[in-house]
Design an enzyme around this catalytic site. Structure first.
Site, PDB file in Angstrom:
ATOM      1  N   LYS A 108       0.822  -1.199  -0.049  1.00 23.85           N
ATOM      2  CA  LYS A 108       0.052   0.134   0.015  1.00 23.85           C
ATOM      3  C   LYS A 108       0.793   0.999  -0.020  1.00 23.85           C
ATOM      4  O   LYS A 108       1.774   1.393   0.889  1.00 23.85           O
ATOM      5  CB  LYS A 108      -0.664  -0.142   1.293  1.00 23.85           C
TER       6      LYS A 108
HETATM    7  C1  E4P Z   1      -8.116   2.222   4.222  1.00 29.06           C
HETATM    8  O1  E4P Z   1      -7.301   1.211   3.734  1.00 29.06           O
HETATM    9  C2  E4P Z   1      -7.763   2.761   5.303  1.00 29.06           C
HETATM   10  O2  E4P Z   1      -7.210   1.836   6.272  1.00 29.06           O
HETATM   11  C3  E4P Z   1      -9.116   3.193   6.093  1.00 29.06           C
HETATM   12  O3  E4P Z   1     -10.435   2.938   5.351  1.00 29.06           O
HETATM   13  C4  E4P Z   1      -9.431   4.749   6.499  1.00 29.06           C
HETATM   14  O4  E4P Z   1     -10.424   4.782   7.115  1.00 29.06           O
HETATM   15  P1  E4P Z   1     -10.524   5.881   8.203  1.00 29.06           P
HETATM   16  O5  E4P Z   1     -11.054   7.280   7.449  1.00 29.06           O
HETATM   17  O6  E4P Z   1     -11.787   5.847   9.147  1.00 29.06           O
HETATM   18  O7  E4P Z   1      -9.426   6.228   9.086  1.00 29.06           O
END
Ligand code: E4P
Length: 221
Positions: free
Chosen positions: A83
């Site tokens: 990622k």
């Molecule tokens: C996606 O890969 C992220 O880990 C996540 O969905 C972020 O979500 P948040 O805005 O609740 O931190």
């Protein structure tokens, strides 16, 4: 639509995986911090529990650091998706990893143009953060619609992974649009299973069964 769990919590991962609900996992440095412990052990364990794609995020902000970290992350398992953030260096790393056959999830996507560029760079997944857009008064789901429309005009092979999901209505809306994946916090997946009429119905069935049994104590199903 595939369902990923957005967590580094091993207990939740095991719980939903045992129900057959999980196609993959997404994590990020904040989720790792929340769980505490040794992130290396956690990441290794997640890749063992889950057969599908597990997104593990780099923390370097420049290209060579991302490449080194991504390659180390891939040692946890063949199902690791690297990622990277939606930055110029992230796109360059995305291009290099995908050219080597290493799948990439480009994260922190907040516009259709960012999604388009990440797809051009060869991302397997792009992660638009809908809840964070809603938080600042924009319409996160509108972005999913826009990206879906753009991707349907071309053949990028990039999957829309709806991220930053806050509630079950987000999930239904993403499915109606035809998003490829939603990644859900455990609390949202818990809520999706519940309906008050299911609970009332079950309570009534069990109460009636108890009444039936009171006249026939030896009856068993
Ligand atoms: C996606 O890969 C992220 O880990 C996540 O969905 C972020 O979500 P948040 O805005 O609740 O931190």
């Amino acid at each position: 639509m595939k369902i990923f769990l957005d967590t580094a919590n091993l207990e939740s991962i095991r719980k939903f995986n045992d129900m057959g609900l999980l196609d993959g996992i997404t994590t990020n440095p904040s989720l790792m911090f929340k769980e505490g412990g040794n992130p290396k052990v956690t990441m290794e364990e997640i890749t063992k529990i889950i057969k599908g794609d597990v997104s593990l995020e780099v923390v370097s902000t420049e290209y060579s650091g991302m490449m080194e970290e991504g390659k180390r992350l891939r040692q946890y398992g063949d199902n690791v998706v690297v990622k990277v953030p939606m930055t110029p260096d992230g796109l360059k790393a995305c291009k290099s990893f995908s050219s080597e056959g290493i799948p990439v999830n480009v994260t922190l996507i907040f516009s259709a143009n960012q999604a388009l560029l990440a797809a051009k760079a060869g991302a397997k997944y792009i992660s638009p953060f809908i809840g964070r857009l809603d938080d600042i008064g924009q319409d996160g789901m509108k972005l999913i619609q826009e990206i879906k429309e753009i991707f349907s005009n071309y053949d990028f092979g990039t999957q829309i992974l709806v991220a930053s999901v806050r509630h079950p209505v987000h999930v239904v809306d993403a499915a109606k649009i035809g998003a490829d994946v939603v990644t859900l916090p455990p609390a949202v997946l818990d809520k999706m299973m519940l309906h008050p009429l299911t609970k009332i119905g079950l309570d009534n069935f069990l109460a009636d069964w108890d009444k039936l049994k009171s006249g026939n104590p030896d009856i068993k199903i």
